[in-house]
Motif scaffolding. Structure first.
Motif, PDB file in Angstrom:
ATOM      1  N   LEU A 215      -0.547   1.587  -5.063  1.00 42.82           N
ATOM      2  CA  LEU A 215      -1.042   2.306  -3.894  1.00 42.82           C
ATOM      3  C   LEU A 215      -2.039   3.405  -4.229  1.00 42.82           C
ATOM      4  N   GLU A 216      -2.526   3.443  -5.446  1.00 45.78           N
ATOM      5  CA  GLU A 216      -3.477   4.489  -5.817  1.00 45.78           C
ATOM      6  C   GLU A 216      -4.729   4.359  -4.963  1.00 45.78           C
ATOM      7  N   GLY A 217      -5.064   5.427  -4.247  1.00 49.91           N
ATOM      8  CA  GLY A 217      -6.233   5.440  -3.379  1.00 49.91           C
ATOM      9  C   GLY A 217      -6.036   4.760  -2.031  1.00 49.91           C
ATOM     10  N   ALA A 218      -4.802   4.350  -1.721  1.00 48.67           N
ATOM     11  CA  ALA A 218      -4.526   3.648  -0.460  1.00 48.67           C
ATOM     12  C   ALA A 218      -3.621   4.500   0.433  1.00 48.67           C
ATOM     13  N   ASP A 219      -3.507   4.080   1.692  1.00 47.80           N
ATOM     14  CA  ASP A 219      -2.609   4.748   2.636  1.00 47.80           C
ATOM     15  C   ASP A 219      -1.177   4.351   2.292  1.00 47.80           C
TER      16      ASP A 219
ATOM     17  N   LEU B   6      12.053   6.596  -7.665  1.00 48.68           N
ATOM     18  CA  LEU B   6      10.809   5.923  -8.017  1.00 48.68           C
ATOM     19  C   LEU B   6       9.835   6.946  -8.588  1.00 48.68           C
ATOM     20  N   ASP B   7       9.630   6.891  -9.895  1.00 48.84           N
ATOM     21  CA  ASP B   7       8.686   7.783 -10.555  1.00 48.84           C
ATOM     22  C   ASP B   7       7.317   7.115 -10.563  1.00 48.84           C
ATOM     23  N   SER B   8       6.274   7.911 -10.535  1.00 50.67           N
ATOM     24  CA  SER B   8       4.899   7.378 -10.514  1.00 50.67           C
ATOM     25  C   SER B   8       4.739   6.377  -9.377  1.00 50.67           C
ATOM     26  N   PHE B   9       5.206   6.757  -8.193  1.00 52.87           N
ATOM     27  CA  PHE B   9       5.245   5.849  -7.056  1.00 52.87           C
ATOM     28  C   PHE B   9       3.903   5.190  -6.747  1.00 52.87           C
ATOM     29  N   LEU B  10       2.825   5.963  -6.724  1.00 50.64           N
ATOM     30  CA  LEU B  10       1.524   5.388  -6.384  1.00 50.64           C
ATOM     31  C   LEU B  10       1.123   4.294  -7.369  1.00 50.64           C
ATOM     32  N   LYS B  11       1.433   4.492  -8.625  1.00 46.72           N
ATOM     33  CA  LYS B  11       1.062   3.520  -9.657  1.00 46.72           C
ATOM     34  C   LYS B  11       1.944   2.269  -9.583  1.00 46.72           C
ATOM     35  N   ILE B  12       3.262   2.449  -9.564  1.00 45.14           N
ATOM     36  CA  ILE B  12       4.152   1.279  -9.597  1.00 45.14           C
ATOM     37  C   ILE B  12       4.096   0.467  -8.313  1.00 45.14           C
ATOM     38  N   ALA B  13       3.725   1.112  -7.189  1.00 47.49           N
ATOM     39  CA  ALA B  13       3.631   0.398  -5.915  1.00 47.49           C
ATOM     40  C   ALA B  13       2.218  -0.106  -5.640  1.00 47.49           C
TER      41      ALA B  13
ATOM     42  N   HIS C 114       1.041  -3.845  -3.062  1.00 48.07           N
ATOM     43  CA  HIS C 114       2.195  -3.158  -2.481  1.00 48.07           C
ATOM     44  C   HIS C 114       3.173  -4.090  -1.775  1.00 48.07           C
ATOM     45  N   ASP C 115       2.709  -5.238  -1.285  1.00 43.52           N
ATOM     46  CA  ASP C 115       3.628  -6.190  -0.664  1.00 43.52           C
ATOM     47  C   ASP C 115       4.568  -6.791  -1.711  1.00 43.52           C
ATOM     48  N   GLU C 116       4.019  -7.114  -2.868  1.00 46.75           N
ATOM     49  CA  GLU C 116       4.857  -7.607  -3.965  1.00 46.75           C
ATOM     50  C   GLU C 116       5.856  -6.539  -4.383  1.00 46.75           C
ATOM     51  N   PHE C 117       5.415  -5.288  -4.381  1.00 44.09           N
ATOM     52  CA  PHE C 117       6.300  -4.191  -4.752  1.00 44.09           C
ATOM     53  C   PHE C 117       7.476  -4.085  -3.787  1.00 44.09           C
ATOM     54  N   VAL C 118       7.214  -4.158  -2.488  1.00 46.57           N
ATOM     55  CA  VAL C 118       8.289  -4.089  -1.500  1.00 46.57           C
ATOM     56  C   VAL C 118       9.238  -5.278  -1.678  1.00 46.57           C
TER      57      VAL C 118
END
Length: 139
Positions: A93-97, A84-91, A62-66
């Motif tokens: 963050l799946e399973g994370a806060d 941002l579509d599919s935010f958890l996947k592209i960032a 997620h740091d690289e994503f930001v």
């Protein structure tokens, strides 16, 4: 401002996001960027919207994503909105806060005047309490 479209997988979040971005093209004077995990929806987007397939950029956390988001912002001073579509996947963050990343996006929004609309594959009840005020659609 950061806004969320939430709902479990398969509930129609992408359809809602596509409708919203295509409506905004008519109202927005600046540029619009749409981030997704593929180019699948390329022909459903107005041709004035810049589609970016995030999977092509080797983002692993997620740091690289930001950082990726900041790179886009730094290169386009006319940017007004990011979807941002599919935010958890592209960032990643799946399973994370997701709260810290949303907070960073909120700071980017405030500093550069860019609105973010995120499609989040979570039920509203799973979302952290602090983020519930950002929900614009719950499916």
């Amino acid at each position: 401002m950061v806004q969320l479209i939430v709902g479990n997988k398969g509930k129609g979040k992408t359809k809602h996001l596509l409708e919203k971005v295509n409506l905004q093209v008519k109202e927005t004077k600046g540029n619009i960027v749409y981030l997704d995990k593929s180019t699948k929806h390329m022909y459903e987007l107005n041709n004035k919207v810049r589609l970016i397939d995030v999977s092509q950029y080797m983002i692993t956390n997620h740091d690289e994503f930001v950082g990726f988001i900041c790179g886009i912002v730094s290169q386009d001073h006319d940017l007004e909105q990011m979807f941002l579509d599919s935010f958890l996947k592209i960032a990643c963050l799946e399973g994370a806060d997701i709260t810290p990343v949303i907070e960073k996006l909120e700071k980017i929004s405030q500093n550069y005047g860019i609105d973010f609309v995120l499609s989040v594959s979570m039920d509203e009840s799973e979302l952290p309490e602090a983020l519930k005020s950002k929900i614009i659609v719950s499916l």
